[in-house]
Design a protein around this motif. Structure first.
Motif, short mmCIF file in Angstrom:
data_model
loop_
_atom_site.label_atom_id
_atom_site.label_comp_id
_atom_site.label_asym_id
_atom_site.label_seq_id
_atom_site.Cartn_x
_atom_site.Cartn_y
_atom_site.Cartn_z
N ALA A 269 -9.75 -41.83 22.29
CA ALA A 269 -8.62 -41.32 23.08
C ALA A 269 -8.82 -41.73 24.53
O ALA A 269 -9.90 -41.57 25.08
N LYS A 270 -7.79 -42.31 25.14
CA LYS A 270 -7.90 -42.84 26.50
C LYS A 270 -7.09 -42.01 27.48
O LYS A 270 -6.11 -41.37 27.10
N GLU A 271 -7.47 -42.12 28.74
CA GLU A 271 -6.65 -41.50 29.77
C GLU A 271 -5.82 -42.60 30.44
O GLU A 271 -6.35 -43.48 31.11
N GLY A 272 -4.50 -42.55 30.24
CA GLY A 272 -3.64 -43.57 30.85
C GLY A 272 -2.83 -43.01 31.99
O GLY A 272 -2.28 -43.75 32.80
N CYS A 273 -2.74 -41.66 32.05
CA CYS A 273 -1.93 -41.08 33.13
C CYS A 273 -2.41 -39.68 33.52
O CYS A 273 -2.28 -39.27 34.65
N GLY A 274 -2.92 -38.94 32.55
CA GLY A 274 -3.36 -37.58 32.83
C GLY A 274 -2.22 -36.62 33.06
O GLY A 274 -2.41 -35.50 33.53
N GLN A 275 -1.00 -37.04 32.72
CA GLN A 275 0.17 -36.21 33.00
C GLN A 275 1.10 -36.03 31.80
O GLN A 275 2.24 -35.64 31.97
N GLY A 276 0.61 -36.42 30.63
CA GLY A 276 1.46 -36.26 29.45
C GLY A 276 2.56 -37.29 29.33
O GLY A 276 3.51 -37.11 28.58
N GLU A 277 2.42 -38.40 30.06
CA GLU A 277 3.50 -39.39 30.06
C GLU A 277 3.26 -40.60 29.16
O GLU A 277 4.20 -41.29 28.80
N CYS A 278 1.99 -40.91 28.85
CA CYS A 278 1.74 -42.20 28.19
C CYS A 278 1.30 -42.09 26.74
O CYS A 278 1.43 -43.04 25.98
N GLY A 279 0.73 -40.97 26.35
CA GLY A 279 0.33 -40.81 24.95
C GLY A 279 -0.97 -41.48 24.56
O GLY A 279 -1.38 -41.43 23.41
N ALA A 280 -1.64 -42.12 25.52
CA ALA A 280 -2.89 -42.82 25.18
C ALA A 280 -3.99 -41.85 24.74
O ALA A 280 -4.95 -42.24 24.10
N CYS A 281 -3.82 -40.58 25.08
CA CYS A 281 -4.84 -39.58 24.78
C CYS A 281 -4.51 -38.77 23.52
O CYS A 281 -5.14 -37.74 23.27
N THR A 282 -3.52 -39.23 22.75
CA THR A 282 -3.05 -38.43 21.61
C THR A 282 -4.13 -38.20 20.55
O THR A 282 -4.78 -39.13 20.09
N VAL B 9 -0.96 -34.03 19.81
CA VAL B 9 -0.92 -33.43 21.16
C VAL B 9 -1.49 -34.41 22.17
O VAL B 9 -2.25 -35.31 21.82
N ASN B 10 -1.10 -34.24 23.42
CA ASN B 10 -1.70 -35.01 24.50
C ASN B 10 -2.96 -34.29 24.96
O ASN B 10 -2.88 -33.23 25.59
N ALA B 11 -4.11 -34.86 24.65
CA ALA B 11 -5.37 -34.18 24.96
C ALA B 11 -5.56 -33.99 26.46
O ALA B 11 -6.34 -33.16 26.89
N CYS B 12 -4.82 -34.73 27.27
CA CYS B 12 -4.96 -34.57 28.72
C CYS B 12 -4.24 -33.32 29.22
O CYS B 12 -4.42 -32.93 30.37
N LEU B 13 -3.43 -32.72 28.36
CA LEU B 13 -2.68 -31.53 28.79
C LEU B 13 -3.22 -30.24 28.17
O LEU B 13 -2.70 -29.16 28.43
S1 FES Z 1 -3.34 -39.61 29.42
FE1 FES Z 1 -1.26 -40.14 29.44
S2 FES Z 1 -0.43 -38.60 28.15
FE2 FES Z 1 -2.49 -38.02 28.32
#
Ligand code: FES
Ligand code: FES
Lengths: 156, 750
Positions: free
Chosen positions: A35-48, A56-60
């Motif tokens: 799972a990657k961090e692409g935005c940390g704001q729930g916008e990119c889904g890289a952390c799904t 879920v977005n693990a960053c949120l």
């Molecule tokens: S890092 Fe982009 S949605 Fe979680």
């Protein structure tokens, strides 16, 4: 605090700082870096990842919400060295380029199939509409998801 | 031609499994014991003098190991592809909002972030240059000593003014294009590691490790041999990881602290610090006679590099090289100026300036066709350069220029083009207007003839029997590892599984140039073929020495004598047999084919050609544009891997669809108003049309297995194809990108 939950089928516990996010817990404590961090704001889904059957977005997700849940990450999909149907479909259809979005994308498709083994194309697109891929133009990702649906249905 | 075993098939990618399973470690996924976290202090001002930097308080904070400023740069405090005008850490002057002034390395990120807050910088604010026009004003403050002009190109041929007078139709317009953010999902980040010999090693995603090493050597005042760079893998780049960004700071941090250091940018910091596509303002005047034959094309263009030269001058030149698209104009007049401003840093972005220019030229061509009542495909076929003809700049191009007519012909015969009137009548709601548009483009492969463009490959047979093919070109998602793998397997006549590719490492691959300019497949592919052939020759010599015959064959098992099948040595034995002869590896270098004349634009000899149709709807109530379907016809020579070829075409189309109708990176007073993916909207799966890829496969004689590059070309024609389709649908001519709902509504109300 210490939290206990199920991670990729195993009961685990971890001492955590209250302000951590599920993404930090996975990456920094459990060393699961799929799972990657692409935005940390729930916008990119890289952390799904999948939590109690939902993507879920693990960053949120604050760690305290993880207590007692079942979390599935990309690392938990392979069974005895054999990739999941969704992973195989992504490879076969050429749905991966740089691969940075792929773990999140695959988990979004997987979550959908766990809940709805025979989704429509529209449902597939909706399931991945929160995952940004900057490389592929999505055509092959949607095709891969459709292939995964076909193969899931054929298996059942 | 003999049937290929691997080339041209649908092959699962080389690095596919590790990407599908999440096992592949990208740079920010790596872990080094005792690593420090770094945080950069960036300028809040677009233009200011740095009078002093006070770091004592920050240095004294808990967990802080080092606070570095310009004073700590041991060598040249500057870098940049064109010249070292971008400070590593600004000691005298900041030139954009985001310019780094200091960096803190601490035991953890939180401590580093806290310490950054305590650094006090004494700035003296200078007037900022916020538009290209302001940069050119008399008495404008100079961003660099040499002034504010980075490039000024002027060239002409024939007499455009006379041609405008005699023409049956003259079309004149001004077009503007915005910044574009690459928005690769992997933001910039990686590690710097101190080495025992006083050197440094980097793990950082980047597009040309050898050039970075050369630049770092000057910054660090270290010989190149003491710098090792690992630049693979990348989580997307698209030109945005071409020049250095964090590399000098990471290297410096590792050397100064003697510990591994890590920086991984947040999305907002990435948006602030990374390069953007160059914005352009283009005024074009184009003329044709009554039969639709083009008479003249005049272009005046202005663009901005931002605060540093970077590679923007080359992008700007390349835009002007493509001012005529593939068309023959007997009379031409080009003038372009690229200036420094205190706005965002610009640089390479898939298409390298060609997208902006082709948007203008292909809009002009459609308007001429309309004024003359001509079919848009016919007018293009009439005017494209024919085989054997010279380009409008006067230079010779490869005979594969006939590819463009094949693209147009294939498009003309496609179902989508033939059914266009039916599509338009399918719309029922009166406020929805449907339209079909087309456009074409060309794109040169390689660096152009102002620069040496060579590539070296190396092959080593390992004692394990694995054939290790080495080229430096990075894998950023475009699939170059897969391409190299298949080319090597096909040339050697062995199964791909036997081949391992090393790339993106200064210490484990020869220099094969940058992973840019749609050159990797072509030039590194050719270098691999030449090296593989050389290895085969060596193996034949070896066979002859052993068995006294020329009848030697090579396959996945090893080499054997054809007449006496019992004589055989396996790949696991070959390594030792070759070393006995003093051969550890085989290496060859190739050069990019060049054109015959040199002008300041740097011209290309080999081009990829593309044509594209777009079918879309315009909602005249909301201004929303929705793409329904598109078909793309690339002539990129022979297909190496079908999946990669389609993937590049689809990805390029969707990326530039975003550029055309959605993405809008706004800067006000030097400050980015669009700071993250919440406001910078890129296409999602819900936005895409149905995409059909129809390869127009001509054999490129100079290319590896007849292939040419496709990474960038696929991103170019869709922009004018969309705006031409919007005109077809709703009768409005979009001259300013993006064609956002607000813009479309505004045009509809005019
Ligand atoms: S890092 Fe982009 S949605 Fe979680
Ligand atoms: S494959 Fe690169 S972002 Fe999806």
């Amino acid at each position: 605090m210490v939290i206990k939950f199920t991670l990729n089928g195993e009961r685990v516990s971890a001492p955590v700082d209250n302000n951590l996010r599920l993404l930090d817990l996975l990456r920094d404590y459990f060393k699961l870096t799929g799972a990657k961090e692409g935005c940390g704001q729930g916008e990119c889904g890289a952390c799904t990842v999948i939590m109690d059957g939902r993507a879920v977005n693990a960053c949120l997700i604050p760690v305290r919400q993880v207590e007692g849940t079942e979390v599935l990450t990309i690392e938990g999909l392979e069974k005895d060295g054999e990739m999941d149907i969704v992973q195989k479909a992504f490879l076969k259809e050429g749905a991966i380029q740089c691969g940075y979005c792929s773990p999140g994308m695959i988990m979004s498709v997987k979550a959908l199939l766990m809940n709805n083994p025979n989704p429509s194309r529209k449902e597939l697109v909706e399931a991945i509409a929160g995952n940004i891929c900057r490389c592929t133009g999505y055509t092959k990702i949607i095709k891969a998801a459709e292939t995964a649906v076909e193969e899931t249905c054929a298996q059942e | 031609m003999a049937e290929n075993k691997w080339i041209g098939k649908k092959i699962t990618r080389y690095d596919g499994r590790e990407k599908a399973t999440g096992a592949l470690k990208y740079m920010a996924d790596l872990e080094f014991p005792d690593a420090l976290a770094g945080k950069i202090l960036r300028s809040p001002y677009a233009h200011a003098l740095v009078k002093g930097v006070e770091i004592a308080e920050a240095e004294g904070m808990l967990g802080v190991v080092a606070v570095l400023t310009a004073k700590d740069v041991p060598g040249l405090n500057g870098f940049g592809i064109e010249g070292p005008d971008q400070p590593v850490l600004c000691g005298e002057r900041v030139r954009f909002i985001g310019d780094p002034v200091a960096v803190v390395f601490a035991e953890d990120l939180e401590s580093a972030e806290n310490a950054v807050e305590k650094i006090k910088v004494d700035y003296e604010i200078l007037p900022a240059i916020l538009t290209p026009e302001a940069a050119l004003e008399e008495g404008a403050i100079k961003i660099h000593e040499e002034g504010n002009i980075l490039r000024h190109h002027k060239s002409s041929n024939g007499d455009v003014e006379a041609a405008f007078k005699e023409a049956a139709v003259v079309v004149e317009n001004t077009y503007t294009t915005p910044y574009e953010e690459h928005a690769y999902i992997e933001t910039e980040g990686g590690f710097g590691l101190p080495l025992e010999d006083g050197g440094v090693e980097l793990y950082y995603p980047a597009q040309y490790c050898f050039r970075d090493r050369m630049q770092l050597s000057a910054v660090l005042a270290l010989p190149q041999e003491k710098i090792r760079i690992n630049s693979n893998p990348l989580g997307g780049a698209f030109g945005g990881k071409d020049d250095m960004l964090l590399q000098p700071i990471l290297a410096l941090g590792a050397i100064k602290t003697g510990r591994p250091v890590k920086i991984h940018l947040s999305r907002e910091e990435s948006f602030m610090a990374s390069t953007k596509r160059l914005p352009f303002k283009l005024t074009m005047k184009t003329a044709a006679d009554k039969n639709g034959k083009f008479l003249a094309h005049k272009v005046f263009g202005i663009s901005e590099a931002g605060p540093f030269a970077g590679i923007s001058g080359a992008v700007f030149n390349y835009a002007f090289e493509n001012a005529f698209c593939v068309y023959k104009f007997p009379n031409t007049d080009l003038e372009g100026i690229c200036v420094f401003t205190n706005n965002s840093v610009t640089g390479a972005f898939r298409g390298f300036g060609n997208n902006q220019m082709t948007f203008g030229t292909e809009s002009q061509v459609d308007q001429i066709a309309e004024a003359l009542g001509m079919d848009p495909i016919k007018i293009r076929r009439l005017n494209c350069v024919k085989g054997g003809e010279r380009y409008s700049h006067g230079h010779k191009v490869n005979e594969s220029v006939i590819g463009i007519d094949k693209c147009l012909e294939t498009m003309e015969n496609s179902d989508m083009w033939k059914q266009r009137e039916d599509f338009k009548s399918q719309t029922v709601e009166p406020w929805i207007k449907r339209g079909v548009g087309i456009a074409i483009s060309q794109h040169g492969g390689g660096l152009g003839n102002l620069l040496d463009d060579t590539a070296t490959a190396q092959i080593e047979v390992l004692s394990s029997g694995i054939i290790n093919v080495k080229v430096s070109n990075e894998e950023m998602g475009q699939g170059s590892l897969t391409t190299f793998w298949l080319i090597a397997a096909e040339t050697l006549g062995v199964a791909p599984e036997m081949i391992e590719i090393s790339s993106g490492q200064t210490h484990n691959a020869p220099d094969s140039g940058p992973a840019t300019a749609s050159r990797s497949t072509f030039i590194a592919g050719n270098a691999i073929i030449k090296t593989a052939e050389a290895l085969k020759d060596e193996l034949k010599v070896l066979g002859k020495e052993l068995w006294g015959t020329d009848e030697i064959n090579i396959n996945s098992q090893g080499i054997y004598c054809v007449t006496c099948k019992t004589n055989f040595i396996s790949w696991t034995e070959i390594s030792a047999a070759l070393s006995k002869k003093g051969i550890d590896s085989v290496s060859r270098t190739v050069a990019m084919p060049e054109t015959d004349i040199k002008i300041d634009l740097g011209l290309h000899f080999i081009h990829t050609y593309v044509s594209q149709i777009v079918d879309l709807e315009v909602n005249t109530l909301t201004g929303e544009v929705t793409l329904i379907q598109t078909e793309i016809f690339p002539e990129a020579g022979r297909v190496i891997n079908r999946l990669g070829y389609e993937g590049q075409s689809e990805g390029g189309s969707v990326m530039s669809m975003g550029y055309t109708i959605m993405e809008n990176f706004k800067i006000k007073d030097g400050k980015a108003m669009t700071r993250n993916l919440q406001t910078y909207l890129v296409p999602t799966a819900a936005d895409i049309p149905e995409i059909k890829v129809t390869p127009v496969e001509l054999v490129e004689k100079e290319g590896p297995f007849g292939a040419k590059g496709l990474g960038e070309p696929a991103s170019i024609p869709i922009t004018p194809a969309i705006t031409n389709a919007i005109y077809d649908a709703a009768g409005i001519r979009i001259k300013d990108l993006p064609a956002s709902p607000e813009r479309v509504l505004m045009e509809l109300c005019k």
